[in-house]
Scaffold this active site. Structure first.
Site, PDB file in Angstrom:
ATOM      1  CG  HIS A 156      50.396 -55.147  -2.079  1.00 13.51           C
ATOM      2  ND1 HIS A 156      51.091 -56.319  -1.925  1.00 13.51           N
ATOM      3  CD2 HIS A 156      50.575 -54.762  -3.369  1.00 13.51           C
ATOM      4  CE1 HIS A 156      51.691 -56.627  -3.086  1.00 13.51           C
ATOM      5  NE2 HIS A 156      51.378 -55.702  -3.971  1.00 13.51           N
ATOM      6  CB  SER A 277      27.468 -52.479  21.190  1.00 15.94           C
ATOM      7  OG  SER A 277      27.940 -52.530  22.519  1.00 15.94           O
ATOM      8  CE  LYS A 283      31.539 -51.023  18.003  1.00 13.85           C
ATOM      9  NZ  LYS A 283      31.786 -52.243  18.054  1.00 13.85           N
ATOM     10  CD  GLU A 290      31.483 -58.568  12.554  1.00  6.38           C
ATOM     11  OE1 GLU A 290      32.322 -58.807  13.415  1.00  6.38           O
ATOM     12  OE2 GLU A 290      30.510 -57.806  12.742  1.00  6.38           O
TER      13      GLU A 290
END
Ligand code: ARG
Length: 456
Positions: A156, A277, A283, A290
């Site tokens: 979980h 970024s 970043k 992704e």
């Protein structure tokens, strides 16, 4: 240009209809398979005295010339042709004259396209399988390095019990091993030759389908001609296998993305597999992971598209089936690209062992072991479970963890607690004691690594 099939009709189709109908811009990928298939067909025709040896030699030589010229760049695809099969035959006839027109005896584009696709996908499966093996290699090496690196295991997404990072990585290795198995299994059913099924009903010529199958490296032939030309199960099987493979890569990607966040910082991806970024200077984004996660949807889409295309088709060949290629090519390209990036990305990632350890220490993930301690001292498990839960609650309210709660406090819950409790619930002990088959102990992880290595 007049169509090769002009006869009943003039062959002068509308330009829009031509463009709509044509598949050469994607099936040209199968030029090598188409040519090799035609060479075997010409040889079979002469072996069975359907054409002369001389004609067969001329056809094979002509086809060889086309293959060489395509590969050297001396010849390029004529995109005004309907498909790769028509292109090769037209080019051959241009070069050989009437002899070229003999090649299509005792076959049809329906069995030809099925043949080409099976040969082509065989090759793609081999490339994809070797990439999966490369990933397994990288995973087993990393798992071996980290067979004793403790991290929290989750259920979980809540800290549950301690595991090792090696154990966690080997879970993915097991998934990939099944992927490999599925690819290999699907390859068996791909590797049956449909050539000789002809348009749908077989042929009146005395052909030898086994001759061609053997020449082209098939294990056997499709036994029903209607099925041979209309079966695309092998595409669906491959699409399913690739969808499951992508699902595995996507789950792994999700963890990589989580683990590289500051909230976790269990791993750090190398600079070469991250991006920055355009506005936020701090970043370091896990774009590759992704994208793998994102591209998984495309492969599922390819599977759904082809399933839907096929579901209402009467036997045998229907032009709808031309839609098979873009789906399966896209899925193969996508899976191949994702694996190619995944292998070095995993290889180069660094593991932040101390962060993993810190996270493992903070979440009461040794509470099961605390209960097991009491069980070993004679308490029934359910009672031990309850006491351990109460101790966790006390620790939370008093600002302790199980490893720092004083023995005097433990004793308030049960007389069974002794000094040895601390050793029993240390994370190292928790991991070391999980010696059950497939568990997280070092010996068990080593066994898993050996198993996977023996399979690749
Ligand atoms: N381009 C076609 C395909 O990909 C080849 C088979 C054409 N057969 C036919 N009867 N029109 O399916």
């Amino acid at each position: 240009m007049a169509k090769m099939w002009a006869g009943r009709t003039s062959g002068d189709t509308n330009k829009l209809a031509d463009d709509f109908n044509s598949s050469i811009h994607f099936d040209c990928k199968m030029y090598k398979e188409d040519i090799k298939g035609s060479m075997a067909h010409a040889m079979m025709l002469s072996a069975k005295n359907i054409i002369s040896q001389k004609d067969a030699d001329a056809l094979v030589e002509g086809l060889e010339g086309i293959l060489n010229d395509l590969e050297s760049g001396a010849l390029s695809f004529d995109m005004s042709c309907e498909d790769i099969h028509m292109f090769v035959e037209e080019e051959l006839t241009k070069r050989l004259g009437d002899v070229g027109k003999k090649l299509h005896t005792a076959r049809s584009r329906n069995d030809q396209v099925a043949l080409d696709l099976r040969m082509y996908l065989r090759g793609r499966i081999d490339t994809i399988s070797s990439l999966v093996k490369e990933l397994l290699e990288v995973l087993t090496n990393k798992a071996s390095e980290h067979k004793a690196t403790i991290m929290p295991g989750y259920t979980h997404l809540q800290r549950a019990q301690p595991v090792t990072f090696g154990h966690h990585l080997m879970a993915y290795a097991m998934m990939l091993l099944r992927d490999l198995d599925r690819l290999c299994d699907c390859r068996k059913r791909i590797n049956l030759s449909p050539i000789g099924c002809c348009a749908l009903a077989g042929t009146t010529y005395d052909t030898d389908r086994y001759f061609e199958a053997e020449k082209l490296g098939f294990d056997g032939i499709c036994l029903n001609s209607l099925d041979g030309v209309s079966d695309r199960d092998f595409c669906l099987e491959l699409l399913s296998a690739l969808s499951i493979l992508m699902m595995h890569l996507s789950r792994f990607s999700e963890e990589i993305i989580l683990w590289s966040s500051w909230e976790f910082k269990f791993i750090e991806l190398s600079d070469s597999f991250t991006t920055g970024s355009s506005i936020m200077p701090q970043k370091k984004n896990p774009d590759m992971a992704e994208l793998v996660r994102g591209k998984t949807g495309r492969v599922y889409g390819d599977l759904m598209a082809l399933l839907t295309t096929l579901k209402g088709l009467p036997l045998a060949y229907n032009k709808d089936m031309q839609e098979d290629k873009e789906s399966i090519f896209d899925a193969c390209d996508t899976a191949e690209m994702c694996l190619s990036v995944f292998v070095p990305m995993i290889d180069e990632m660094s593991v932040c062992e101390s962060n993993m350890k810190k996270a493992a220490q903070g979440g009461f993930i040794n509470a099961t072991d605390l209960a097991d301690y009491l069980v070993k001292k004679g308490l029934p498990f359910r009672s031990a479970y309850k006491i351990s839960g109460q101790i966790v609650a006390k620790c939370i309210s008093d600002g302790y963890v199980l490893d720092t709660l004083p023995l005097s406090d433990y004793k308030k819950f049960s007389d069974l607690f002794e000094e040895d409790v601390y050793e029993e619930i240390s994370l190292e002990t928790c991991v070391a004691k999980r010696i059950s088959e497939g568990g997280t102990s070092v010996a068990s992880v080593e066994k898993q690594i050996e198993y996977v290595k023996s399979k690749i």
